[in-house]
Design a protein around this motif. Sequence first.
Motif, PDB file in Angstrom:
ATOM      1  N   CYS A 146       0.842  -1.198   0.000  1.00 47.74           N
ATOM      2  CA  CYS A 146       0.000   0.000   0.000  1.00 47.74           C
ATOM      3  C   CYS A 146       0.873   1.242   0.000  1.00 47.74           C
ATOM      4  O   CYS A 146       0.620   2.203  -0.730  1.00 47.74           O
ATOM      5  CB  CYS A 146      -0.869   0.046   1.252  1.00 47.74           C
ATOM      6  N   VAL A 197       2.381   1.889  -3.351  1.00 48.15           N
ATOM      7  CA  VAL A 197       1.404   2.425  -4.308  1.00 48.15           C
ATOM      8  C   VAL A 197       1.039   3.862  -3.953  1.00 48.15           C
ATOM      9  O   VAL A 197       0.894   4.723  -4.819  1.00 48.15           O
ATOM     10  CB  VAL A 197       0.144   1.542  -4.335  1.00 48.15           C
ATOM     11  N   GLY A 256       3.473   6.112  -5.256  1.00 47.34           N
ATOM     12  CA  GLY A 256       3.668   6.019  -6.704  1.00 47.34           C
ATOM     13  C   GLY A 256       4.576   4.841  -6.970  1.00 47.34           C
ATOM     14  O   GLY A 256       5.789   4.948  -6.780  1.00 47.34           O
ATOM     15  N   PHE A 262      -6.448   2.135   4.588  1.00 43.38           N
ATOM     16  CA  PHE A 262      -6.961   1.827   3.251  1.00 43.38           C
ATOM     17  C   PHE A 262      -7.796   2.982   2.695  1.00 43.38           C
ATOM     18  O   PHE A 262      -7.753   3.262   1.506  1.00 43.38           O
ATOM     19  CB  PHE A 262      -7.798   0.549   3.284  1.00 43.38           C
ATOM     20  N   ILE A 263      -8.547   3.652   3.576  1.00 44.50           N
ATOM     21  CA  ILE A 263      -9.370   4.756   3.083  1.00 44.50           C
ATOM     22  C   ILE A 263      -8.482   5.895   2.586  1.00 44.50           C
ATOM     23  O   ILE A 263      -8.716   6.475   1.521  1.00 44.50           O
ATOM     24  CB  ILE A 263     -10.343   5.232   4.183  1.00 44.50           C
ATOM     25  N   LEU A 313      -5.532   5.563   1.426  1.00 41.70           N
ATOM     26  CA  LEU A 313      -4.971   5.065   0.167  1.00 41.70           C
ATOM     27  C   LEU A 313      -5.954   5.279  -0.988  1.00 41.70           C
ATOM     28  O   LEU A 313      -5.598   5.803  -2.046  1.00 41.70           O
ATOM     29  CB  LEU A 313      -4.656   3.580   0.309  1.00 41.70           C
ATOM     30  N   ILE A 314      -7.211   4.881  -0.769  1.00 49.16           N
ATOM     31  CA  ILE A 314      -8.200   4.989  -1.844  1.00 49.16           C
ATOM     32  C   ILE A 314      -8.435   6.451  -2.206  1.00 49.16           C
ATOM     33  O   ILE A 314      -8.468   6.818  -3.381  1.00 49.16           O
ATOM     34  CB  ILE A 314      -9.525   4.294  -1.427  1.00 49.16           C
ATOM     35  N   LEU A 337      -5.579   7.797  -4.225  1.00 51.12           N
ATOM     36  CA  LEU A 337      -5.549   7.267  -5.583  1.00 51.12           C
ATOM     37  C   LEU A 337      -6.697   7.800  -6.436  1.00 51.12           C
ATOM     38  O   LEU A 337      -6.570   7.934  -7.643  1.00 51.12           O
ATOM     39  CB  LEU A 337      -5.576   5.737  -5.567  1.00 51.12           C
ATOM     40  N   VAL A 338      -7.839   8.125  -5.779  1.00 55.66           N
ATOM     41  CA  VAL A 338      -8.945   8.664  -6.565  1.00 55.66           C
ATOM     42  C   VAL A 338      -8.572  10.037  -7.104  1.00 55.66           C
ATOM     43  O   VAL A 338      -8.872  10.376  -8.244  1.00 55.66           O
ATOM     44  CB  VAL A 338     -10.222   8.726  -5.702  1.00 55.66           C
ATOM     45  N   PHE A 339      -7.875  10.825  -6.279  1.00 53.45           N
ATOM     46  CA  PHE A 339      -7.539  12.172  -6.734  1.00 53.45           C
ATOM     47  C   PHE A 339      -6.202  12.239  -7.450  1.00 53.45           C
ATOM     48  O   PHE A 339      -5.948  13.132  -8.246  1.00 53.45           O
ATOM     49  CB  PHE A 339      -7.573  13.147  -5.547  1.00 53.45           C
ATOM     50  N   PRO A 356      -4.351   9.401  -9.343  1.00 56.34           N
ATOM     51  CA  PRO A 356      -4.287   7.977  -9.702  1.00 56.34           C
ATOM     52  C   PRO A 356      -2.857   7.455  -9.869  1.00 56.34           C
ATOM     53  O   PRO A 356      -2.650   6.257  -9.849  1.00 56.34           O
ATOM     54  CB  PRO A 356      -5.034   7.917 -11.038  1.00 56.34           C
ATOM     55  N   GLN A 357      -1.899   8.328 -10.029  1.00 58.13           N
ATOM     56  CA  GLN A 357      -0.536   7.839 -10.230  1.00 58.13           C
ATOM     57  C   GLN A 357       0.253   7.787  -8.927  1.00 58.13           C
ATOM     58  O   GLN A 357       1.456   7.562  -8.937  1.00 58.13           O
ATOM     59  CB  GLN A 357       0.193   8.702 -11.266  1.00 58.13           C
ATOM     60  N   GLY A 358      -0.412   8.023  -7.784  1.00 51.91           N
ATOM     61  CA  GLY A 358       0.299   8.037  -6.511  1.00 51.91           C
ATOM     62  C   GLY A 358       0.880   9.417  -6.254  1.00 51.91           C
ATOM     63  O   GLY A 358       0.883  10.283  -7.123  1.00 51.91           O
TER      64      GLY A 358
END
Lengths: 307, 365
Positions: free
Chosen positions: A235, A238, A241, A284-285, A287-288, A291-293, A295-297
Amino acid sequence: MDIFIQQVINGLTLGAVYAVVALGYTMVYGIIQLINFAHGEVVMIGAMIAFSVIVALAPGGLPPLVVVLIATGCAIPVCMFLGYAMERVAYRPLRGAPRLAPLITAIGVSIILQHFAMMIWGRSPLPFPQVITTVGYDVGGATITNVQIVILVVSTAMMTALALMVYRTKFGAAMRATAQNPQIAGLMGIDTDRVIAATFVIGAGMAAVAGVMVANYYGIAHYTMGAPLGLKAFCAAVLGGIGNLPGAMLGGILLGVVEALGAGYIGDLTGNWFGSNYQDVFAFIVLILVLVFRPQGLLGERVGERA
Amino acid sequence: MIDEALARWKRHPAALAVGIALVAVALAVLPFALTANFGTTWVRITNFAILYIFLALGLNIVVGFAGLLDLGYIAFYAVGAYAYALLASPHFGLHLPFWAILPIGAAVAAIFGILLGAPTLKLRGDYLAIVTLGFGEIVRIFLNNLDQPVNITNGPRGIARIDPVRIDGVSFGVTDRLGGLVVTGPIKYYYLLLALVVVVIFINVRLQNSRIGRAWEAIREDEVAARAMGISTVHMKLLAFAMGACFGGIAGGMFAAIQTFISPESFVLVESVMVLAMVVLGGMGNIWGVILGALLLSFVPEILRFTVEPLQRQLFGRMLVEPEVIRMLIFGFALVLIMILRPGGLWPSAVRKRELAARDGAAPR
């Protein structure tokens, strides 16, 4: 305020370990775009080897620091060999195969290592011998222990050494070239197979140290300890990036701190509706959301489509 | 090779009809033969194998057809199972009939699929993998902790005494006698599952070559080109997530009914990984390959469970290594070996086989 400082210290310690493990994921991913699912198990094997060595040496009357150093010194080469063997047997034959095929062999290797460890060290959690007496120091109302200081120092040193190697040496240049384009790197006279193998070996060596540190920190070694740790580290990789070295370091530290602060404050923030058992959800939240805002880390570059 | 043989066979309608009839008879007799020769345990194992076919086919829609790597698929299984458990157990005092719950479970799972799909549309490849993995973990952690302050899922203790399936007064939880035939609960579930799985396979086969299936394939091969061809990638991706989740939800509901007890422990990451292994090992994108993968990975560990121990006793006179260890070691080595020998899976789809052949001959990438 002292709770805040305390959680930051705990978070930094954990984050440093995540970062070291995350580097192993990210280096391999950067070079051959493979999620090395078995990396967490290498951390576990490192901890287990160190456990056996410490148990064997503890009654010998050697100074505790020497015992731990010898244990780490034994764990590193074993894990390095493991990293090499893994690459050679399970991943190299599949280069150029469909993308998910090496993922499945990685899962296979992970199952093998876990049950191999279960066979040797048994099913129950092993109390990791606390040969070094823990000493606490006061920092602004919070406590930092000598173990935490050692973890922070060792992790920082390893990350610095790795960064120097990748960005300042000839071998590092070869690694970066292979990551950019293996074919062209090969044409330039780089033995890409060797570079890839070396990447696995370096990552595994660092994983061994991380294993010793984390087992010492929690005081427990168990054959399943690798998977959750590897998951968090992945995690982290990611988050920063994937394939990006500074990203993995940043991601690891960030994840550790977010987790610690989340665990410390979630109860207060939600009026005790949610307790610290939601600690993992927090990571995890974040992380999500990241990644939503992005996406490339955090530090990743937006790469073009690769067919 | 298998495909060619099948194609040749398909040209003879009579032979095909006979073949299908033989398979049908074999499947119909199977549970009784298993009970007679190996005991009820093996009927249960077969039932779980069929559940895994459900799951693998559902995941195959997401991973194999649409090319979206999902590492948290088991979350939908969990959602379906909990939907069934909450609507048909003493936990809330609700006892809805089976035919009402199954669609509800499927719908709830599909909603979760869209919930997961919507924010992740922009993500690609491995980023998507880690977000789905996180999603799976989040669902599990919530199931584990939602026993307070309001008790919804009963936390780690799980939900017990779930109603078995009951259709037209026939309860699937008890043994009946039909003439001279002893029909146990697992045998009844076997027929129910078999009927459901035939429907699911039929849907999958029809789906693959439909407009939707071809749109998924286009997205998988090249998303930009697919969009240029006028495919709404957003809708198609969400549809893939929703349909995959739907099958997972149905499988979950059946799981809850068969087990009559569920807890968050059944829905861990390893299970997601297992289902993914079935899909990839069998041959991603090929429905029959995926079914083969699911059957292999559910039966082989069980067969090993029952053979490793006696074999050790015979060879060494005593137990040297725990059977569980050997079983999993063999399993791990098998995964590695099969993937190295057949990187496209045991029974690759025709498209993938062409790709592999092209890659061997032509310049890489």
